[in-house]
Design a protein around this motif. Sequence first.
Motif, short mmCIF file in Angstrom:
data_model
loop_
_atom_site.label_atom_id
_atom_site.label_comp_id
_atom_site.label_asym_id
_atom_site.label_seq_id
_atom_site.Cartn_x
_atom_site.Cartn_y
_atom_site.Cartn_z
N LEU A 9 87.55 -9.68 68.32
CA LEU A 9 87.94 -8.38 68.56
C LEU A 9 86.76 -7.54 69.28
O LEU A 9 87.05 -7.00 70.10
N CYS A 10 85.69 -7.89 68.71
CA CYS A 10 84.46 -7.25 69.17
C CYS A 10 84.33 -7.54 70.80
O CYS A 10 83.76 -6.69 71.66
N THR A 11 84.37 -8.86 71.06
CA THR A 11 84.40 -9.21 72.26
C THR A 11 85.05 -8.53 73.56
O THR A 11 84.75 -8.32 74.47
N LEU A 12 86.24 -8.24 72.82
CA LEU A 12 87.10 -7.36 73.81
C LEU A 12 87.06 -5.78 73.50
O LEU A 12 87.81 -5.07 74.53
N GLY A 13 86.19 -5.24 72.62
CA GLY A 13 86.08 -3.93 72.62
C GLY A 13 86.93 -3.27 71.56
O GLY A 13 87.11 -2.16 71.27
N ALA A 14 87.57 -4.11 70.65
CA ALA A 14 88.76 -3.58 69.75
C ALA A 14 88.15 -3.44 68.36
O ALA A 14 88.27 -4.11 67.73
N THR A 15 87.19 -2.56 68.27
CA THR A 15 86.43 -2.25 67.00
C THR A 15 87.24 -1.19 66.27
O THR A 15 86.84 -0.97 65.09
N THR A 16 88.48 -0.61 66.51
CA THR A 16 89.35 0.18 65.66
C THR A 16 90.44 -0.53 66.15
O THR A 16 91.09 -0.49 67.26
N VAL A 17 91.55 -0.66 64.99
CA VAL A 17 92.77 -1.40 65.26
C VAL A 17 93.79 -0.60 64.19
O VAL A 17 93.43 -0.14 63.19
N ARG A 18 94.70 -0.89 64.75
CA ARG A 18 96.05 -0.80 63.64
C ARG A 18 96.38 -2.26 63.14
O ARG A 18 96.76 -3.25 63.96
N LEU A 19 96.48 -2.43 61.88
CA LEU A 19 96.41 -3.75 61.46
C LEU A 19 97.98 -4.18 60.93
O LEU A 19 98.33 -3.28 60.06
N LEU A 20 98.48 -5.05 61.41
CA LEU A 20 99.92 -5.68 60.91
C LEU A 20 99.83 -6.68 59.81
O LEU A 20 99.55 -7.71 60.09
N THR A 21 99.85 -6.06 58.58
CA THR A 21 99.68 -6.89 57.58
C THR A 21 100.49 -6.50 56.11
O THR A 21 100.35 -5.18 55.99
N ASN A 22 100.55 -7.31 55.22
CA ASN A 22 100.89 -6.97 53.90
C ASN A 22 99.56 -7.38 52.94
O ASN A 22 99.86 -6.93 51.77
N ASN A 23 98.78 -7.86 53.59
CA ASN A 23 97.72 -8.28 52.73
C ASN A 23 96.41 -7.37 52.59
O ASN A 23 95.73 -7.18 53.80
N PRO A 24 95.96 -6.81 51.57
CA PRO A 24 95.00 -5.94 51.39
C PRO A 24 93.67 -6.41 51.80
O PRO A 24 92.67 -5.84 52.23
#
Length: 618
Positions: free
Chosen positions: A160-175
Amino acid sequence: MTAVVYSAAPLNDLRAATVRTRVSVPLRFADGYAASAEVMTFHGLTDGREHLLLGLGDWEQVLLDGARPPLVRLHSECMTGDVFGSERCDCGPQLREAVEAIASTGGFLLYLRQEGRGIGLYSKLDAYALQDQGLDTYDANLALGHGEDERDYAAAVQMLCTLGATTVRLLTNNPDKAAQLAALGIAIEEQVPTGVHLSEANSRYLEAKRDRTGHTLELNRAAVVRPAKTVAGRTPGHAEVLARVDALVPGLRARAEETEQLRRLPAETVQELHEAGVYRLLAPVSVGGYGLGAATYGETVRHLARACASTAWTAGHLAEHAWMLARWPRKVQEEVFNSGLMPLAAATSAPIGSATRVAGGYTVSGHWSFASGIMHARWALLAVQLDGVRLQALVPVAELELLDAWHTDGLRGTGSNDLRADSLFVPGYRVMEWERLTAPDNPGSLIHPDPLIHMPMATLLNLVAPAVALGAAEYAQELFRNQLLVPREKNGTAARQADAVLAQARYARTSGAVATAQLHWQAALSVLPTQPGSPDAMGEPQRAGFRLSLALSAEAAQDAVRLAVAGSGGSAHRLSHPLQRIQRDVGVVLNHPTLGTDPILEQAGRGLLGLGFTAASF
């Protein structure tokens, strides 16, 4: 949906990774859904494994704009679920769901080579053997000398950092996924839950994930569903559909009290309606529907109401909304009709919300009420307004705030709760002018040859309430008759209420009211076109007679229920007696706007006199 659930720690000292390969790969899933992915491989990943990152949708523009973080899914490899379709887990459906969700908004799916929560394929199958002996998925791992979950997401952070995505919306049910990413320096602006993909084989597995590791899984709202049964691919006809529904009646009656207490349909009921094909009634054949006519639809709702008014109301609207989705442009239909099951959508227009144009679509805000079927729906059709023009926005239910507001005396089992959104982004292709959707030449009419796709929306909507009222009245008449004919012992002598003259007269009046309701109902159905292919298959006199007959049928049905309850004595008012529930349900039905007596009489009178309607939706 959870907003700003994890703040990021400062980015740690993970060494940098670099992209080694980037290649475009067209994807196509077994159900026909297709998408294009930019698949990337990397140099320098900390664990040395061959993880993949799939860029989906307009991910580059999302990163460039910076207005909204990319949607990201960390998906651990699962050969049994992803490749072979195993139902012991929910991995395959989650992968399919994630690709579609991310492609629609822009973001990344990280396919991580961490089979079996990091213990490997062979060990996972060994754990399955222990689960067959009674251990849950976590205890089985421990018994093999592994940790409950051995996954590490450092490599994911590198990608993620390689692509500059350091803030995301996370699709998951897993805390744990969110917590690990945040600890490693990725800011989680929003945690978006995945669907609940429940099957007979994975229920214990999902319960363990919910109870042992805090996964956000609302299993009490999920139903184990299977596609509707067909005979050698043949679409059932009118009689077969009604026979299927009639076979459900005993079970629905047995669950009617539970339905009311739950304030939604039980999972077993949702499943049975799927299997019977009720949700498929109106949708075009090309998207897996039956393409049957309005009369079959109305009769299906009526027959369901002979068991449970809440079930009939909910099923009727969900079936109609699947048909409404088939009126949208092809891109939306490819998105919603993709699982083999009919998409379940709730629709609400009261009160109307607001929309604002933004880059790539709209933001919508509002507080909508009376969303019947929302407890079982994946999608919501919301009425919004922009510059005085009414629009309809199609939104995943997971992106809306669900408010527990349906506390009523009747139709309690419909779960018609409220929805709320505040500046929620909706892609432009999922917002349409209401006038276009309701028109005979709607976008779907250019895709599907089914004549029913041209029918005015109001025609089908106006059938639901009177069908429920009539079916409920017929059930009340049946209960009243059975009660009168059952011998009861009084003062040592067996006697029947049916032998009393007053009881006979009351039953005759009840039967007369039911017969009146049935005659008006048949009069309404008789003017429905069998091939509604013209822009206005019914002229004004026919439409006037149609609405008037439906209203009079519902009024007579309510009168029949009142007479049945009045003649059944004090026992009918016990909460355990179905007659009191029927009376409350029908009371709510008669207050629905589609049965508003005064406006119906006014408009019907104008139509019958040739004066022209003054209400556009009549």
